[in-house]
Design a protein around this motif. Structure first.
Motif, PDB file in Angstrom:
ATOM      1  N   GLU A 186       1.001  -1.257   0.010  1.00 58.70           N
ATOM      2  CA  GLU A 186      -0.145   0.041   0.141  1.00 58.70           C
ATOM      3  C   GLU A 186       0.894   1.049   0.007  1.00 58.70           C
ATOM      4  O   GLU A 186       1.885   1.199   0.723  1.00 58.70           O
ATOM      5  N   ASN A 187       0.584   2.075  -0.747  1.00 57.27           N
ATOM      6  CA  ASN A 187       1.123   3.465  -0.980  1.00 57.27           C
ATOM      7  C   ASN A 187       0.564   4.425  -0.168  1.00 57.27           C
ATOM      8  O   ASN A 187      -0.289   5.129  -0.560  1.00 57.27           O
ATOM      9  N   ARG A 188       0.849   4.468   1.458  1.00 59.53           N
ATOM     10  CA  ARG A 188       0.223   5.339   2.274  1.00 59.53           C
ATOM     11  C   ARG A 188       0.282   6.824   2.103  1.00 59.53           C
ATOM     12  O   ARG A 188      -0.197   7.620   2.404  1.00 59.53           O
ATOM     13  N   ARG A 189       1.608   7.073   1.489  1.00 60.57           N
ATOM     14  CA  ARG A 189       1.940   8.369   1.382  1.00 60.57           C
ATOM     15  C   ARG A 189       1.427   9.114   0.200  1.00 60.57           C
ATOM     16  O   ARG A 189       1.417  10.321   0.045  1.00 60.57           O
ATOM     17  N   ALA A 190       0.703   8.526  -0.635  1.00 60.56           N
ATOM     18  CA  ALA A 190       0.267   9.160  -1.786  1.00 60.56           C
ATOM     19  C   ALA A 190      -1.017   9.906  -1.690  1.00 60.56           C
ATOM     20  O   ALA A 190      -0.943  10.946  -2.001  1.00 60.56           O
ATOM     21  N   ARG A 191      -1.584   9.572  -0.664  1.00 59.27           N
ATOM     22  CA  ARG A 191      -2.873  10.164  -0.146  1.00 59.27           C
ATOM     23  C   ARG A 191      -2.476  11.604   0.551  1.00 59.27           C
ATOM     24  O   ARG A 191      -3.061  12.610   0.388  1.00 59.27           O
ATOM     25  N   PHE A 192      -1.191  11.813   1.048  1.00 60.38           N
ATOM     26  CA  PHE A 192      -0.575  13.028   2.056  1.00 60.38           C
ATOM     27  C   PHE A 192       0.069  13.591   0.640  1.00 60.38           C
ATOM     28  O   PHE A 192      -0.003  14.976   0.961  1.00 60.38           O
ATOM     29  N   ASP A 193       0.609  13.259  -0.333  1.00 59.16           N
ATOM     30  CA  ASP A 193       1.149  13.950  -1.063  1.00 59.16           C
ATOM     31  C   ASP A 193       0.636  14.251  -2.496  1.00 59.16           C
ATOM     32  O   ASP A 193       1.245  15.344  -3.185  1.00 59.16           O
ATOM     33  N   TYR A 194      -0.543  13.652  -2.725  1.00 59.18           N
ATOM     34  CA  TYR A 194      -1.289  14.080  -3.896  1.00 59.18           C
ATOM     35  C   TYR A 194      -3.015  14.192  -3.638  1.00 59.18           C
ATOM     36  O   TYR A 194      -3.196  13.726  -2.670  1.00 59.18           O
ATOM     37  N   PHE A 195      -3.573  15.004  -4.334  1.00 61.43           N
ATOM     38  CA  PHE A 195      -4.818  15.030  -4.404  1.00 61.43           C
ATOM     39  C   PHE A 195      -5.369  14.069  -5.156  1.00 61.43           C
ATOM     40  O   PHE A 195      -4.976  13.993  -6.491  1.00 61.43           O
ATOM     41  N   ILE A 196      -5.983  12.977  -5.048  1.00 69.98           N
ATOM     42  CA  ILE A 196      -6.377  11.841  -5.917  1.00 69.98           C
ATOM     43  C   ILE A 196      -7.647  12.348  -6.540  1.00 69.98           C
ATOM     44  O   ILE A 196      -8.747  12.282  -5.586  1.00 69.98           O
ATOM     45  N   GLU A 197      -7.847  12.506  -7.835  1.00 70.62           N
ATOM     46  CA  GLU A 197      -8.948  12.783  -8.396  1.00 70.62           C
ATOM     47  C   GLU A 197      -9.849  11.507  -8.906  1.00 70.62           C
ATOM     48  O   GLU A 197     -11.002  11.650  -8.498  1.00 70.62           O
ATOM     49  N   SER A 198      -9.330  10.525  -9.101  1.00 73.46           N
ATOM     50  CA  SER A 198     -10.028   9.429  -9.568  1.00 73.46           C
ATOM     51  C   SER A 198      -9.082   7.982  -9.437  1.00 73.46           C
ATOM     52  O   SER A 198      -7.799   8.317  -9.563  1.00 73.46           O
ATOM     53  N   ASP A 199      -9.676   6.813  -9.364  1.00 72.60           N
ATOM     54  CA  ASP A 199      -8.872   5.648  -9.243  1.00 72.60           C
ATOM     55  C   ASP A 199      -9.402   4.551 -10.036  1.00 72.60           C
ATOM     56  O   ASP A 199     -10.408   4.682 -10.847  1.00 72.60           O
ATOM     57  N   ALA A 232      -3.605  11.612 -10.172  1.00 66.28           N
ATOM     58  CA  ALA A 232      -3.554  12.599  -8.956  1.00 66.28           C
ATOM     59  C   ALA A 232      -2.767  13.893  -9.526  1.00 66.28           C
ATOM     60  O   ALA A 232      -2.131  13.967 -10.460  1.00 66.28           O
ATOM     61  N   LYS A 233      -2.987  14.952  -8.473  1.00 68.26           N
ATOM     62  CA  LYS A 233      -2.234  16.090  -8.702  1.00 68.26           C
ATOM     63  C   LYS A 233      -1.479  16.466  -7.425  1.00 68.26           C
ATOM     64  O   LYS A 233      -2.000  16.396  -6.574  1.00 68.26           O
ATOM     65  N   GLY A 234      -0.127  16.905  -7.611  1.00 70.20           N
ATOM     66  CA  GLY A 234       0.606  17.054  -6.267  1.00 70.20           C
ATOM     67  C   GLY A 234       0.246  18.086  -5.645  1.00 70.20           C
ATOM     68  O   GLY A 234      -0.272  19.159  -6.050  1.00 70.20           O
ATOM     69  N   LYS A 235       0.234  17.816  -4.268  1.00 67.86           N
ATOM     70  CA  LYS A 235       0.207  19.103  -3.393  1.00 67.86           C
ATOM     71  C   LYS A 235       1.376  19.937  -3.090  1.00 67.86           C
ATOM     72  O   LYS A 235       2.364  19.386  -3.025  1.00 67.86           O
ATOM     73  N   LYS A 236       0.957  21.185  -2.588  1.00 69.24           N
ATOM     74  CA  LYS A 236       1.845  22.217  -2.326  1.00 69.24           C
ATOM     75  C   LYS A 236       2.115  22.080  -0.870  1.00 69.24           C
ATOM     76  O   LYS A 236       1.215  21.336  -0.055  1.00 69.24           O
ATOM     77  N   ASN A 237       3.250  22.674  -0.011  1.00 70.94           N
ATOM     78  CA  ASN A 237       3.444  22.473   1.272  1.00 70.94           C
ATOM     79  C   ASN A 237       2.304  22.835   2.218  1.00 70.94           C
ATOM     80  O   ASN A 237       1.817  22.453   3.153  1.00 70.94           O
ATOM     81  N   HIS A 238       1.760  23.976   1.547  1.00 71.44           N
ATOM     82  CA  HIS A 238       0.556  24.648   2.557  1.00 71.44           C
ATOM     83  C   HIS A 238      -0.579  23.764   2.469  1.00 71.44           C
ATOM     84  O   HIS A 238      -1.321  23.632   3.459  1.00 71.44           O
ATOM     85  N   ASP A 239      -0.899  23.016   1.315  1.00 72.62           N
ATOM     86  CA  ASP A 239      -1.902  21.989   1.188  1.00 72.62           C
ATOM     87  C   ASP A 239      -1.709  21.059   2.209  1.00 72.62           C
ATOM     88  O   ASP A 239      -2.810  20.406   3.006  1.00 72.62           O
ATOM     89  N   LYS A 240      -0.650  20.525   2.205  1.00 72.43           N
ATOM     90  CA  LYS A 240      -0.360  19.454   3.228  1.00 72.43           C
ATOM     91  C   LYS A 240      -0.433  19.807   4.631  1.00 72.43           C
ATOM     92  O   LYS A 240      -0.838  19.043   5.544  1.00 72.43           O
ATOM     93  N   ARG A 241      -0.022  20.952   4.896  1.00 70.46           N
ATOM     94  CA  ARG A 241      -0.242  21.467   6.539  1.00 70.46           C
ATOM     95  C   ARG A 241      -1.557  21.580   6.611  1.00 70.46           C
ATOM     96  O   ARG A 241      -2.141  21.161   7.817  1.00 70.46           O
ATOM     97  N   GLU A 242      -2.518  21.902   5.557  1.00 68.24           N
ATOM     98  CA  GLU A 242      -3.997  22.027   5.870  1.00 68.24           C
ATOM     99  C   GLU A 242      -4.737  20.866   6.071  1.00 68.24           C
ATOM    100  O   GLU A 242      -5.303  20.632   7.050  1.00 68.24           O
ATOM    101  N   THR A 243      -4.198  19.902   5.201  1.00 68.30           N
ATOM    102  CA  THR A 243      -4.622  18.306   5.571  1.00 68.30           C
ATOM    103  C   THR A 243      -4.439  17.808   6.787  1.00 68.30           C
ATOM    104  O   THR A 243      -5.123  17.358   7.606  1.00 68.30           O
ATOM    105  N   ASP A 244      -2.998  18.197   7.498  1.00 70.67           N
ATOM    106  CA  ASP A 244      -2.759  17.629   8.905  1.00 70.67           C
ATOM    107  C   ASP A 244      -3.554  18.508   9.787  1.00 70.67           C
ATOM    108  O   ASP A 244      -3.854  17.992  10.623  1.00 70.67           O
ATOM    109  N   ALA A 245      -3.754  19.696   9.781  1.00 72.70           N
ATOM    110  CA  ALA A 245      -4.575  20.708  10.494  1.00 72.70           C
ATOM    111  C   ALA A 245      -6.191  20.111  10.640  1.00 72.70           C
ATOM    112  O   ALA A 245      -6.611  19.850  11.836  1.00 72.70           O
ATOM    113  N   LYS A 246      -6.568  19.737   9.465  1.00 73.18           N
ATOM    114  CA  LYS A 246      -7.825  19.070   9.393  1.00 73.18           C
ATOM    115  C   LYS A 246      -7.952  17.498  10.284  1.00 73.18           C
ATOM    116  O   LYS A 246      -9.138  17.523  10.754  1.00 73.18           O
TER     117      LYS A 246
END
Length: 156
Positions: free
Chosen positions: A14-27, A128-142
């Motif tokens: 499983e690639n657990r890091r993918a959902r942290f590093d990318y916005f997954i649009e479809s699979d 997927a589309k790559g997340k920027k650092n501020h997007d990653k921080r926002e995901t962590d905060a949520k």
């Protein structure tokens, strides 16, 4: 996905890091072309797809940089651990993926490799589309806020 009671269904990698590093649009669930020693190695759970990606090249879909450990009992009939592996997908889906990665910033990321209910190896890839650092921080905060909210509700 199959139910947990199914004896053939098993998550291999499983690639657990993918959902942290990318916005997954479809699979999409795709098949994968493997040799016998690779399947034997996967049955023992020795694989890693965290650093891999999928690419459309010459009208075919390929999984690049996925690691499947060598199967020792195969001897000289073994396989190369990080070889490119062909992914099986319909022409219609391939055209859709080609258009998706043609857009700016889109990529094909493997999410999970598993044995399906029939015992075949399948790979779920995400557009997927790559997340920027501020997007990653926002995901962590949520995520942190949701955890704290659940704790507060539990204490009630």
């Amino acid at each position: 996905m199959a139910t947990k009671s199914d004896p053939n269904y098993k998550i291999i990698a499983e690639n657990r890091r993918a959902r942290f590093d990318y916005f997954i649009e479809s699979d999409l669930e795709v098949g994968i072309v493997l040799t016998g020693s690779e399947v034997k190695s996967l049955r023992t759970g020795q694989s890693n797809i965290a650093e891999s990606y999928a690419s459309v090249e010459q009208g075919e879909l390929w999984l690049i940089n996925a690691h499947i450990a060598a199967y020792k009992q195969a001897g000289v009939f073994g396989h190369e651990e990080r070889r490119r592996r062909k992914l099986l997908v319909s022409r219609k889906e391939l055209a859709r993926l080609w258009q998706a990665i043609g857009r700016e910033g889109m990529t094909l990321v493997p999410l999970v490799m598993y044995f399906n209910d029939r015992g075949k190896v399948k790979l779920k890839i995400g557009v997927a589309k790559g997340k920027k650092n501020h997007d990653k921080r926002e995901t962590d905060a949520k995520r942190d806020w949701n955890r704290q909210k659940q704790r507060l509700l539990k204490q009630g």
